[in-house]
Scaffold this motif. Structure first.
Motif: not given
Length: 392
Positions: A132-135, A141-145, A364-368
């Motif tokens: 869950v923390l990884a999600v 990471w996706r929202l930072k910008g 896995l979530l960030l790079y796949t």
């Protein structure tokens, strides 16, 4: 005769309302993947296929949903229902989108209360929690910008992150960010704009009262706590993690961090809004009555916010004051998500297995292209496998 009857039915006042109910019930049952996936599904269904609104109008509604607290994708559904069928459509769209997820989470909360103490269930939950923390890490990471896109937003995010680690209330961090943003805006426009108040968190009027009432775990207290959270929570649904932790883990001490992560996991793996995690927490705090009032408390501010702002969508979008304040709120929301991951991770990461799941799931979530639901399932299966290996 049948064709004429169909035409008459389509022209009747109830036809748009029935269409709203049908569309949003189906989305509520099938819309997995979180707020971004919900918005994409609504755009495909209601702009491209059904042409309820134009693409520009849809973008305006997305922006309007971002300008008020609460679950953004749910508020977008409510806005779209209002556009299609007026005030009745506003209510029907929101209810039909929310109820399927709430019922699923409610059932899972009951099962959790009944079977959550079993050894194998505990093992699965221990594997699920770092996933869950990884999600949430992926969401940050996706929202930072988009959430900290200005220099002011960056500094506010850093200050809010430090403040959250030091135990400053999430509500006060949000209020401080809004005050700073409005001060920096052109003073004459900021002070004279009637729109500026729309970004003021309604829950600021009842923080201490709600917390005091909730400490008794009465149905009214639970409702007030969730109404406060629903009235001040901007940004991604994952910001809910920080607010629930602050209210029920830190301030009231009625929930463990493990139970909180389990609630977020259930909200993630079911379709519809992540805010349905409130139903899970409410059940843990007060049974069926707690689930009901928590659900009402977390979602009612969204209906109120859309009802107040729906006639003013264009005006809200073009307001520089609200735009600056929203940038500040978004930056703080990002910081609150990051601080919640760090504070909760501190409690579970000392376990080598949990740390390995957290790192592996994040990669896995960030790079796949592996989705969050599969990562959560993998975490649960990993936890169960660890138990079976230890017993063999």
């Amino acid at each position: 005769m049948g064709g004429a009857r169909d035409i008459l039915c389509d022209m009747s006042p109830s036809a748009p309302l029935a269409e709203v109910a049908q569309v949003f019930t189906r989305l509520g049952v099938t819309a997995f993947g979180g707020p971004a996936a919900h918005v994409a599904a609504m755009e495909d269904e209601l702009v491209s296929r059904r042409q309820w609104v134009t693409r520009d109008e849809f973008a305006d509604l997305v922006g309007a949903a971002n300008l008020i607290p609460g679950p953004n994708s749910t508020e977008l559904a409510i806005h779209l229902g209002y556009r299609r069928a007026g005030w009745r459509g506003l209510l029907v769209a929101g209810i039909c989108f929310i109820v399927p997820a709430v019922l699923m989470v409610w059932g899972l909360a009951w099962a959790y209360g009944r079977y959550g103490g079993r050894v194998e269930v505990q093992a699965m939950l221990q594997g699920l929690q770092p996933a869950v923390l990884a999600v949430v890490v992926q969401a940050i990471w996706r929202l930072k910008g988009s959430l900290a896109r200005t220099r002011l937003g960056g500094w506010l995010a850093i200050a809010a992150f430090i403040g959250a680690l030091l135990g400053v209330s999430e509500l006060y961090l949000l209020l401080g960010a809004i005050a700073i943003a409005l001060t920096i805006s052109a003073s004459g426009q900021a002070n004279g704009s009637p729109e500026a108040g729309m970004l003021f968190p309604m829950g600021a009027l009842l923080p201490s009262g709600a917390a005091a009432a909730a400490s008794t775990l009465s149905a009214g207290g639970i409702f007030l706590s969730f109404a406060k959270i629903g009235s001040v929570l901007f940004g991604s649904g994952y910001v809910l993690l920080s607010f629930l932790r602050g209210e029920f883990v830190t301030r009231l001490g009625v929930l463990t961090e493990g139970q909180l992560l389990d609630a977020i996991a259930v909200g993630q793996v079911t379709p519809g809004p992540v805010f349905s995690a409130a139903t899970f927490v409410g059940y843990q705090l007060g049974g069926h009555a707690g689930a009901l009032v928590a659900t009402l408390g977390i979602f009612l501010p969204a209906f109120a916010g859309v009802a107040l702002t729906a006639p003013l969508v264009h005006r809200l979008r073009t307001s520089p004051v609200l735009s600056r304040a929203l940038d500040a709120v978004n930056a703080v929301s990002l910081a609150l998500m990051a601080s919640a991951v760090l504070l909760i991770g501190r409690g579970i990461a000392p376990s080598p297995a949990a740390l390995a799941i957290l790192i592996g799931a994040s990669v896995l979530l960030l790079y796949t292209r592996v989705g969050a639901a599969w990562v959560l399932l993998g975490g649960a299966v990993t936890g169960l496998l660890r138990l079976l290996l230890a017993a063999s």
